[in-house]
Scaffold this active site. Structure first.
Site, PDB file in Angstrom:
ATOM      1  CG  ASP A  32       0.246   1.932  -5.918  1.00  0.00           C
ATOM      2  OD1 ASP A  32       1.000   1.550  -5.014  1.00  0.00           O
ATOM      3  OD2 ASP A  32      -0.850   1.415  -6.159  1.00  0.00           O
ATOM      4  N   GLY A  53       0.853  -1.177   0.000  1.00  0.00           N
ATOM      5  CA  GLY A  53       0.000   0.000   0.000  1.00  0.00           C
ATOM      6  C   GLY A  53       0.887   1.225   0.000  1.00  0.00           C
TER       7      GLY A  53
END
Length: 358
Positions: free
Chosen positions: A249, A63
């Site tokens: 991201d 993450g």
């Protein structure tokens, strides 16, 4: 037996925010090992920066925000072996360790962003550089949690009461300091009674949706229905989904978004079926130096990850595979980008400059 990953809070909103995947003990960094979930809840103890880099590389921690936070604490761990009179000299000594951390995952911009923050603090520090380095790592973590709460509020306001939502990969507490990005919006939407149905895609090949997202929501008492990735279009056709809510991201200067592989096709099918797409990420994920998604280095992992499930091979010997980890969703397919700084609707380069250039 109590779950060691869960904190207990009584506030209504806090009821949906009990998991903490990153713990600093003062001497080591403890990372909830996401490779073992959902059946084993175990923290990986990292007592040096190379252990943190390996945890990032191996997806023990994953993450984009969580990777950045882990790298910041990894820098603190690297400083234990440095004898320097001031911050600039410490920065020189720490550069090899910080470079190894930076190279652990190439696509998530938060990793380099966090390391650059740590580097700037060093370069501006004197003899107190150790204390300032420690304070900066703690600030990165606490700021992320606050940003996630703010994004949850902003994103939930866009959702009409009674809506159904579909999410992809894992964007919750496990991917951040806590609460989550896209799952933070879902948490807030459930708490505010705007979301009635939550669906999660399994997210092949690492199964972040089936192993992590539905487990995480279960811990918080939020009902979620797991679907095969290939069922998303049919689900939207059925009319059960109003929003696709995902993380990021990297968000480019023109609003293009790199996220977990499969996000692009979800955005395409959402547009075809008249559904909306929301991208939720902290402003640290916005990379105004990357003009468009065409300039993003898409990470490819071991093709072997596609050849089996949980270590058991399911594909005939000699078969080849291609395993990109991310794809890029064009800004034209995105209805809203939500950050702690605000919301960009129908993003484009001009709107991104207004929100983020300052």
């Amino acid at each position: 037996m109590s779950n060691p990953a869960i904190e207990t809070n009584e506030n209504t909103l806090d009821r949906y925010d009990r998991i903490r995947p990153i713990r600093w003990t003062g001497e080591a960094l403890e990372l909830l090992d996401q490779r073992l979930l959902p059946f084993t809840v175990q923290y990986l103890c990292c007592d040096d920066s190379d252990a943190v880099a390996e945890a990032i590389r191996s997806l023990a921690v994953r993450g984009a925000p969580a990777i950045g936070i882990a790298a910041a604490w990894g820098t603190v761990l690297a400083s234990n072996g440095v004898d320097a009179i001031d911050g600039p000299s410490a920065a020189v000594a720490l550069q090899p360790a910080m470079q190894r951390l930076d190279e652990a995952r190439p696509t998530a911009v938060n990793l380099r962003w966090a390391l650059n923050r740590m580097r700037r603090v060093l370069e501006a520090s004197g003899a107190d550089w150790r204390a300032r380095l420690l304070a900066e790592a703690a600030a990165i973590a606490s700021e992320d949690l606050a940003a996630n709460r703010r994004m949850g509020e902003l994103g939930a306001q866009l959702i009409a009461p009674g809506s159904g939502v579909l999410t992809h990969c894992n964007t919750g507490s496990l991917a951040t300091a806590g609460y989550g990005t896209a799952l933070g919006v879902i948490r807030a939407g459930v708490a505010l009674q705007r979301i009635d149905k939550v669906f999660a895609g399994e997210t092949r090949p690492w199964m972040q949706g089936s192993r992590l997202t539905v487990w995480e929501l279960q811990q918080d008492g939020i009902d979620a229905t797991l679907i095969a990735d290939a069922a998303a279009s049919h689900l939207m056709k059925q009319g059960d989904v109003d929003w696709v809510i995902v993380g990021a991201d990297r968000i480019c200067a023109n609003g293009d978004v790199a996220n977990k592989i499969g996000t692009y096709q979800l955005a395409i099918t959402a547009r075809f079926h008249g559904k909306q797409v929301m991208v939720v990420a902290p402003s640290s994920t916005v990379d105004m130096d990357t003009p468009s998604g065409e300039r993003i280095d898409i990470e490819e992992r071991d093709p072997g990850e596609l050849l089996g499930v949980s270590g058991s091979r399911t594909v005939a010997e000699g078969v080849q595979a291609w395993n990109p980890v991310f794809d890029v969703t064009p800004a034209a397919l995105i209805d809203a980008i939500v950050t702690e700084k605000g919301v960009v609707l129908q993003p484009d380069a001009a709107k991104m400059r207004v929100m983020f250039d300052a």
